[in-house]
Design an enzyme around this catalytic site. Structure first.
Site, PDB file in Angstrom:
ATOM      1  CG  MET A  14      -2.262   0.571   0.992  1.00  0.00           C
ATOM      2  SD  MET A  14      -3.479   0.005   2.201  1.00  0.00           S
ATOM      3  CE  MET A  14      -2.897   0.703   3.723  1.00  0.00           C
ATOM      4  CG  HIS A  15       3.107   2.108  -3.597  1.00  0.00           C
ATOM      5  ND1 HIS A  15       3.111   3.097  -4.549  1.00  0.00           N
ATOM      6  CD2 HIS A  15       2.561   1.014  -4.185  1.00  0.00           C
ATOM      7  CE1 HIS A  15       2.598   2.601  -5.678  1.00  0.00           C
ATOM      8  NE2 HIS A  15       2.271   1.353  -5.477  1.00  0.00           N
ATOM      9  CB  THR A  16       2.825   7.302  -2.554  1.00  0.00           C
ATOM     10  OG1 THR A  16       4.026   7.033  -1.852  1.00  0.00           O
ATOM     11  CG2 THR A  16       2.384   8.712  -2.257  1.00  0.00           C
TER      12      THR A  16
END
Lengths: 90, 335
Positions: A14-16
């Site tokens: 769940m990155h940027t």
């Protein structure tokens, strides 16, 4: 209150970019939205909150919705998670 | 979650290895048997000095706590014959101890260390005096096992007072925090405030290690407050002293008009002053929050504006001096 457990499917976690997609989707609904990971619960409408979780591929999250459109909000959000945020899942 | 619905958590256990790693430099620890027993879990925040257990009385022996051997314990062991000493050790190691600290750099027989190693129990040596070591270890364990929670809000040190600004998503908490930072106040955390209860009635708030001092400003995106405003604009942790809740103006809610009645809210069972600020266009929340902090400071130093005003009014009523000018005659001061 509606709750649903989801798993992070995409490889990058769940990155940027997924975090932004989550808060944008959440903002479309009136219901309060919280995400719980390993006993830590954050406001799902805050990008800082979502990124704090630093959820990796395979992480289990509990999504919680509370408000007038909680069912629709939950359905849309679960769909977003199940799509792997449109990213590679292998 | 909203302020009245807070998810309280508490660590159930920490490992001996973690206790050692975090404290080894501060307490100048040496391990007498390597990393033996590092995976063992500590589940109790209290420590124990096992004097009576060494003397053979093991009823109510709180063996599952961190065991501390001070001068008394070591002197007692040393006055025994070697055979007796080994017997004593066999007895206390029949219990599942988490780990042992020896203070004052006291020596421990090799055989005894060997027994500890066989039983998989770490033995640490510290040059600290027992009272000091007990204080530090207890304080550390207290912190580790303290009730904690995460709140959604902005947390800022305003004139030395920890002000936690809460309110629904998008109401403008981060913008107010930014404004306060611009005016020289220090940001502790934005959006995600991690809160731990210290001793019985102190709440300490800090940011998370991933986010540090980043914040999101709607329409701008992410900004790094430390990189933008410098080291003076941030701090890592702060005691939480006031909760300011921002709310859209609602004509059906009664807001305080005098400040004589104080509302409070319990977070992790600690009562804090709770100020509900209605917001509407043209209202400068930043300045109001500064005044909230200054007013709190005044009260702390013994001056309560609302009470002082009430007293003055009471005096005016009894003396029937109402409605006069501040000074009757200004003596040609035409300024």
């Amino acid at each position: 209150m509606v709750q649903q457990e989801v798993i992070i499917l995409n490889r990058a976690g769940m990155h940027t970019r997924p975090a932004a997609a989550i808060v944008k989707l959440a903002a479309k609904f009136k219901s309060e939205f919280y995400i719980e990971k390993e006993n830590m619960e954050i406001n799902g409408k805050s990008i800082i909150g979502v990124m704090t979780l630093a959820a990796e591929q395979g992480a289990k999250l509990l999504l919680k919705f509370d408000g007038p459109d909680e069912t629709e909000s939950c359905r849309a959000m679960v769909e977003l998670f199940q799509s792997g945020f449109g990213e590679p899942v292998e | 979650m909203p302020l009245n619905h807070i998810k309280e958590t508490q660590k159930k256990s920490i490992t001996v290895g973690f206790l050692y790693e975090v404290n080894k430099e501060r307490l100048r620890l040496r391990t007498l048997n390597g990393e033996v027993g590092f995976e063992k879990e500590i589940r109790d925040k209290n420590i124990h000095r096992p004097g009576l257990a060494l003397a053979g009385y093991v009823e109510l022996f709180t063996y599952d706590r961190v065991q501390i051997f001070g001068n008394t314990e070591m002197r007692y062991l040393n006055h025994l014959s070697k055979q007796e000493r080994l017997h004593v050790f066999e007895t206390i190691f029949s219990f599942d101890l988490p780990c042992i600290f020896i203070t004052n750099d006291n020596e421990l027989d090799e055989e005894l260390v060997r027994i500890a190693t066989e039983k998989h129990v770490s033995v640490f040596l510290s040059p600290f005096e027992t009272t000091k070591l007990v204080y530090y270890v207890s304080d550390f364990l207290d912190d580790q096992f303290a009730p904690q929670t995460v709140l959604h809000g902005s947390f800022i040190d305003v004139y030395g007072i920890g002000v936690l600004i809460t309110g629904r998503s998008g109401i403008g908490k981060s913008e107010i925090a930014l404004d306060l930072v611009e005016r020289g106040h220090r940001l502790v955390a934005d959006d995600v405030v991690m809160i731990v209860r210290k001793s019985e009635n102190i709440l300490i708030g800090s940011g998370s290690d991933v986010v540090k001092h980043f914040m999101e400003i709607r329409g701008l995106g992410l900004i790094d407050v430390r990189a933008t405003f410098g080291i003076r604009s941030i701090r890592y942790q702060k005691r939480i002293e006031i909760i300011v809740e921002l709310k859209e103006w609602d004509p059906n809610i009664e807001y305080t008009r005098t400040g004589l009645d104080h509302e409070s809210i319990a977070i992790l069972s600690v009562n804090l002053p709770h100020i509900k600020l209605p917001i509407f266009p043209g209202k400068n929340i930043t300045v109001i929050i500064e005044v909230v902090a200054l007013d709190y400071l005044s009260k702390h130093y013994g001056y309560d504006a609302a009470k002082a005003f009430a007293r003055r009014l009471d005096a005016a009523i009894t003396e029937k001096t109402k409605g006069k000018r501040v000074i009757d005659y200004f003596d040609h001061d035409f300024e």
